[in-house]
Scaffold this motif. Structure first.
Motif, mmCIF file in Angstrom:
data_model
loop_
_atom_site.group_PDB
_atom_site.id
_atom_site.type_symbol
_atom_site.label_atom_id
_atom_site.label_comp_id
_atom_site.label_asym_id
_atom_site.label_seq_id
_atom_site.Cartn_x
_atom_site.Cartn_y
_atom_site.Cartn_z
ATOM 1 N N ASN A 259 19.967 -5.757 -26.696
ATOM 2 C CA ASN A 259 19.602 -5.556 -25.292
ATOM 3 C C ASN A 259 20.318 -4.379 -24.649
ATOM 4 O O ASN A 259 19.722 -3.621 -23.883
ATOM 5 C CB ASN A 259 19.899 -6.832 -24.482
ATOM 6 C CG ASN A 259 19.016 -7.983 -24.893
ATOM 7 O OD1 ASN A 259 17.862 -7.789 -25.271
ATOM 8 N ND2 ASN A 259 19.552 -9.196 -24.849
ATOM 9 N N VAL A 260 21.601 -4.215 -24.962
ATOM 10 C CA VAL A 260 22.380 -3.190 -24.255
ATOM 11 C C VAL A 260 22.460 -1.867 -24.997
ATOM 12 O O VAL A 260 22.901 -0.866 -24.426
ATOM 13 C CB VAL A 260 23.811 -3.699 -23.951
ATOM 14 C CG1 VAL A 260 23.765 -4.965 -23.132
ATOM 15 C CG2 VAL A 260 24.600 -3.908 -25.230
ATOM 16 N N SER B 72 28.886 -4.890 -28.921
ATOM 17 C CA SER B 72 28.865 -5.049 -27.466
ATOM 18 C C SER B 72 30.223 -5.439 -26.908
ATOM 19 O O SER B 72 30.452 -5.316 -25.699
ATOM 20 C CB SER B 72 27.830 -6.112 -27.071
ATOM 21 O OG SER B 72 26.544 -5.729 -27.494
ATOM 22 N N ASP C 211 23.570 -9.376 -28.143
ATOM 23 C CA ASP C 211 23.525 -8.458 -27.007
ATOM 24 C C ASP C 211 23.385 -6.998 -27.432
ATOM 25 O O ASP C 211 22.970 -6.157 -26.616
ATOM 26 C CB ASP C 211 24.785 -8.610 -26.146
ATOM 27 C CG ASP C 211 24.757 -9.863 -25.293
ATOM 28 O OD1 ASP C 211 23.646 -10.339 -24.995
ATOM 29 O OD2 ASP C 211 25.830 -10.360 -24.933
ATOM 30 N N ASP C 212 23.745 -6.673 -28.666
ATOM 31 C CA ASP C 212 23.607 -5.290 -29.132
ATOM 32 C C ASP C 212 22.168 -4.798 -28.969
ATOM 33 O O ASP C 212 21.939 -3.628 -28.646
ATOM 34 C CB ASP C 212 24.000 -5.177 -30.603
ATOM 35 C CG ASP C 212 25.457 -5.537 -30.860
ATOM 36 O OD1 ASP C 212 26.237 -5.558 -29.882
ATOM 37 O OD2 ASP C 212 25.812 -5.792 -32.015
#
Length: 475
Positions: free
Chosen positions: A47-48, A147, A44-45
């Motif tokens: 994407n966010v 994240s 997720d790092d």
């Protein structure tokens, strides 16, 4: 004279130890998490944070407002402005965890005194609880996993709000009491602006103050309850939150989610004990029909909840430990469905209750077996430290990250697909193809893995620099 001198020396040593003791959790955190600074971004790092343009600068963040979790995104934007490397993000996460551990030590010490422990027992139990909280390997998902900051930062603000609440209770001057209560409200807003699950905080304050008259606590809590209503209205007015709520309710019914979470909470409770079982993607099953196991678990959790509520004043340490654990899991593991049934980072604040209970039991146990205390505590801390150190090694690269998830759950098609992506980005195309094929075999309807395999064979897989890989091969 000599007796007086020895007494003064013992007092000085005791006071020095009391002064240095709260620093032990922070020192332990630094020593265990420092090696993780070399780890890469994970899952997720990308994407966010890495690919999310709205957190790449303060100006971009401001233009994206109003939006969800504004304070969390502001922290990412600030990180990007000062140090955009994974190490820069992890340094902040480690600092957050250090502050949280210090607050845990202070809060459980105060609550221990109010529960009837002696000052020495309360202080020792608080230090041990803070160490258990700080060193448990389950915390790596909220600290090492960048994240996971949503859980650790929101948790830190919740603890800070609770600390201000306690100081407000302790202040004899009305002006100071109001100032601390205002600070409590501000920290509550900051926690909710980091992660919406922090809206449960007023119930945590009510639980912490279970030894106080209910009417007095509710009166002091009025500003926070007003804030809950106000922030809930603001959240529902934002299209993104309404869309997330709709997606949540479409994921599964509330009844199905309760059955599913009865098993998920048992899994999370087991994670407190199975310190070598951390799993970034456990993929727990979804329960859609009432069966014997689910019914038994639901009844068991209800009985545990009722028993803890009944014993809040009779056995405050045990009751508060259970209720604190269940309370902080409630936002993510009760009514509203989530795509992922359970993750270790949901334990970040919930772990405090069991840690305090275990620490208190150990400190009181020393009266019967004082010689065993140091050996037991030393063994526990060594085991937690070793498990956390080993867990932090998993985050070094995306390959090691997803290899670990695949080994722990061989039937997890998502882990196989993500491991394939990690291999592809490392120019290890044969191994990537093997993992994509494994993901397809595990989940034939998984179109993502099929598309990735096709794009890999065409040399068009997003995120993979085919020229760089070809150049590396030629060299």
């Amino acid at each position: 004279m000599h007796s007086l001198a020895r007494t003064e020396q013992r007092i000085w040593r005791a006071s020095s130890l009391a002064t240095l003791a709260p620093a032990l959790p922070t020192l332990a955190i630094v020593s265990l998490w420092w090696p993780s600074l070399t780890a890469s971004f994970q899952f997720d790092d990308w994407n966010v944070i890495v690919n999310e343009l709205r957190v790449h600068s303060l100006a971009a963040w401001w233009q994206s407002m109003p939006g969800i979790r504004p304070l969390l995104k502001l922290s990412y934007a600030l990180n990007m402005s000062f140090d955009a490397s994974p190490a820069g993000f992890r340094v902040v996460n480690i600092l957050i965890h250090m502050v949280s551990a210090t607050l845990v030590c202070s809060l459980v010490r105060t609550r221990g005194l109010r529960a009837g422990l002696t000052e020495a027992d309360a202080s020792c139990a608080a230090l041990l609880a803070a160490l258990f909280f700080a060193l448990h390997p389950a915390q790596t998902e909220a600290v090492t996993y960048i994240s996971g900051r949503s859980s650790s930062l929101a948790g830190c603000f919740c603890l800070l709000s609770l600390y201000c609440w306690v100081r407000s209770e302790q202040s004899e001057a009305r002006a100071w009491a109001r100032a601390w209560l205002a600070a409590c409200s501000v920290c509550f807003c900051l926690a909710a602006a980091t992660k919406e699950t922090a809206l449960i905080l007023p119930l945590a304050l009510l639980l912490y103050s279970a030894d106080r008259p209910l009417s007095t606590t509710l009166k002091r809590m009025a500003p926070l309850l007003i804030l809950v209503a106000l922030m809930s209205c603001i959240a529902l007015s934002l299209p993104t939150y309404r869309r997330l709520l709709a997606v949540s309710l479409d994921t599964r019914t509330i009844g199905e989610n309760l059955l599913t979470q009865a098993q998920a909470v048992l899994y999370l409770a087991g994670q407190l004990i199975r310190i070598t079982n951390s799993n970034a993607d456990p993929r727990l099953p979804v329960v859609t029909t009432l069966d014997g196991l689910s019914a038994m678990l639901c009844l068991a959790w209800l009985a545990i909840l009722a028993g803890a509520l009944w014993n809040v004043r009779r056995a405050p340490v045990s009751a508060l430990a259970v209720l604190w654990f269940l309370l902080w899991l409630a936002p993510t593991n009760s009514l509203l469905p989530r795509l992922d049934v359970a993750n270790d980072r949901q334990l970040y604040l919930a772990l405090t209750g069991p840690a305090w209970w275990l620490a208190t039991r150990l400190i009181l146990w020393r009266r019967q077996r004082p010689a065993m205390l140091f050996a037991t505590v030393g063994t526990l801390l060594a085991a937690l430290s070793w498990a956390t150190f080993e867990r932090n090694q998993v985050y070094q690269t995306e390959i090691t990250f997803w290899q670990d998830a695949s080994v722990r759950n061989p039937d997890n098609s998502r882990a196989a697909n993500n491991l394939g992506m990690a291999y592809a980005m490392a120019c290890r195309f044969d191994e990537a193809a093997t993992q994509f094929q494994r993901a397809i075999a595990l989940s034939p309807e998984d179109y993502v893995a099929r598309i990735n395999l096709i794009l890999l064979r065409k040399g068009q897989l997003p995120g993979v620099d085919a020229q760089r890989c070809a150049g590396g091969a030629s060299r």
